[in-house]
Design an enzyme around this catalytic site. Structure first.
Site, PDB file in Angstrom:
ATOM      1  N   ARG A   4       0.838  -1.214   0.000  1.00 53.62           N
ATOM      2  CA  ARG A   4       0.000   0.000   0.000  1.00 53.62           C
ATOM      3  C   ARG A   4       0.869   1.259   0.000  1.00 53.62           C
ATOM      4  NH1 ARG A   4      -5.345   0.451   1.283  1.00 53.62           N
ATOM      5  NH2 ARG A   4      -6.460  -1.443   1.794  1.00 53.62           N
ATOM      6  N   ASP A   5       2.058   1.130   0.535  1.00 50.63           N
ATOM      7  CA  ASP A   5       2.919   2.282   0.739  1.00 50.63           C
ATOM      8  C   ASP A   5       3.926   2.478  -0.391  1.00 50.63           C
ATOM      9  OD1 ASP A   5       3.280   4.355   2.397  1.00 50.63           O
ATOM     10  OD2 ASP A   5       4.706   3.392   3.707  1.00 50.63           O
ATOM     11  N   LEU A   6       3.968   1.521  -1.308  1.00 54.27           N
ATOM     12  CA  LEU A   6       5.075   1.484  -2.268  1.00 54.27           C
ATOM     13  C   LEU A   6       5.212   2.765  -3.074  1.00 54.27           C
ATOM     14  CD1 LEU A   6       7.281  -0.339  -3.477  1.00 54.27           C
ATOM     15  CD2 LEU A   6       5.627  -1.008  -5.198  1.00 54.27           C
TER      16      LEU A   6
END
Lengths: 113, 355
Positions: free
Chosen positions: A69-71
């Site tokens: 989700r943070d990529l």
């Protein structure tokens, strides 16, 4: 100033024991020494170890779950040059086939710097 | 009771539209009534980074990061009507705070340049820039004052323009006011010297609320008194014309909040409050009664680690989005989740709610 020097094995073990109680390596469940926090930068990691970012407590519970989700946001808003390809100059298309990282991360291009 | 439930279920849902930037280069269009994604607007300049509603509420300004692109989207046709890049040759423009003028003809922004030389990159000083939408370029550049240049965060601070277009407000630890003619500072509203008694420090940030009273900025603030350093939070209202701030203390402070969003009648506001940190963080929805200045309701929820918050155009739904490909919809009355929409793309900007 140190006046005593360990000469034998037992004395060296005592020295190591004392040093260990004053060091900054603490089990996470102990909560760390009072008034101190882990020496990781908050948010994005600037080193390869642990290889992924850590949160302000030195753990990963404060990070996005799953990590994919943070990529994208990590390297766009935080600019995270060490762990992901450089979108701005050298590898602008490395995620072109991957819209939602948690679902189709297998489509991310391999990059060989 | 059962009849009431049926009647409530039969009431029409919000009729607005949501716009949010997403990977790799598009705006997603979500219909509030059907709670479904109904389309997308492809962007020409790359991954969107910020999205701003124009003052006439007929357009959206979208910025992208790779080539510092600016795209203008017509809300009626949902099409890109203007698209250009600020980067040229080896010169990169990095934008910070952005605000359209009241006529939506130019964008005021803080920026710095990064220039590629034969053997190095040269990072320029922070400056004010005026981006002319019609001419598709930067038409004016003014260096920051010494004080602003020394403040590392000034270049990223949010901006607001006064209703008459003559002044620009920069929200930092204090509110700095600049003339839009020459970007010279004309006044400073020192938040630490406010009319609120015993205030030591206060932070105020503007949001993006379609129901905010025109000419005002409504926000939440935390303050600490200088004697026992007790933190409280409250509601602050800045009048952009009179340059006055009205503070209304509400309750002991929480660790953080996510901005205040109003219902259409401006009687209630919603926010997300945090307590604790890391794995022990607790998230709560708070409904604030703006007439009495009290917390009317609150409810803990299991939020994802990182998210953004908005409310629907009718004030009856709460949206959590960002950091991933899902939009969670909570019922504002019960504060319980009612639906999760998978938009099949990671969201990269804030979300604009068009009533």
């Amino acid at each position: 100033m140190r006046h005593l020097k360990a000469l034998n094995k037992k004395a060296r073990r005592i020295e190591e024991y004392v040093a260990a109680t004053e060091g900054d390596v603490f089990a996470l469940q102990q909560g760390g020494p009072p008034g101190q926090r882990p020496h990781y930068p908050m948010g994005c990691s600037i080193v390869f170890s642990p290889g992924w970012e850590v949160d302000a407590t030195g753990g990963t519970a404060g990070l996005c779950q799953p990590v994919e989700r943070d990529l994208y946001d990590c390297y766009i808003s935080c600019y995270w040059p060490a762990q992901v390809p450089d979108h701005l100059n050298n590898y602008p298309d490395w995620t072109k086939k991957c819209a939602a990282a948690t679902k189709d991360w297998r489509n991310i291009d391999l990059v060989f710097p | 009771m059962r009849l009431l439930t049926l009647l409530l279920a039969a009431l029409p849902a919000a009729a607005g539209t949501l716009f949010v930037g997403a990977w790799p280069a598009r705006l997603l269009v979500i219909d509030e009534a059907s709670e479904k994604m109904i389309g997308e607007i492809p962007l020409a300049t790359g991954v969107p980074r910020s999205i701003i509603r124009s003052h006439d509420k007929k357009k959206l300004f979208v910025t992208s990061m790779k080539d510092s692109g600016i795209e203008v989207i017509d809300l009626a046709t949902r099409k890109v009507i203007k698209s250009f890049k600020l980067n040229s040759g080896g010169k990169i423009v990095r934008l910070g705070g952005i605000e359209p003028d009241p006529q939506d003809k130019v964008l005021y922004a803080t920026a710095y340049t990064v220039e590629k030389k034969i053997d190095r990159w040269v990072v320029g000083k922070p400056k004010w820039v005026v981006i002319d939408i019609e001419q598709e370029k930067i038409t004016k550049e003014v260096d920051f004052s010494k004080e602003d240049e020394q403040s590392g965060f000034a270049r990223f601070s949010p901006l607001r323009v006064s209703p008459d277009g003559k002044f620009l407000y920069m929200f930092r630890e204090n509110i700095q006011i600049y003339s839009t003619d020459d970007f010279k500072p004309v006044e400073k509203i020192e938040l630490s010297k406010s009319s609120f008694p015993g205030m030591e420090r206060v932070f105020l940030r503007p949001g993006d609320d379609p129901f905010e009273e025109p000419g005002t900025v409504l926000g939440l603030f935390n303050s600490t008194d200088p004697v026992v350093h007790r933190s409280i939070f409250g509601i602050a209202k800045l009048d952009l014309l009179k340059r006055t701030v009205d503070f209304k203390p509400v309750a002991p402070a929480t660790q953080g909040t996510m901005g205040l969003y109003l219902t259409p009648d401006r009687k209630q506001g919603y926010t997300v409050a945090f307590n604790g940190g890391g794995m022990n963080r607790r998230n709560e929805f708070w409904a604030l009664d703006l007439q009495t200045g009290q917390i009317a309701r609150k409810q803990e929820f299991e939020g994802r680690t990182r998210f953004s918050f908005k409310i629907s155009s009718d004030g009856k739904s709460l949206y959590l989005f960002g950091a991933g490909n899902t939009l969670e919809i909570y019922d504002a009355a019960t504060m319980k989740m009612k639906k999760e929409i998978d938009v099949n793309a990671d969201m990269t900007t804030d979300m604009v709610v068009i009533p």
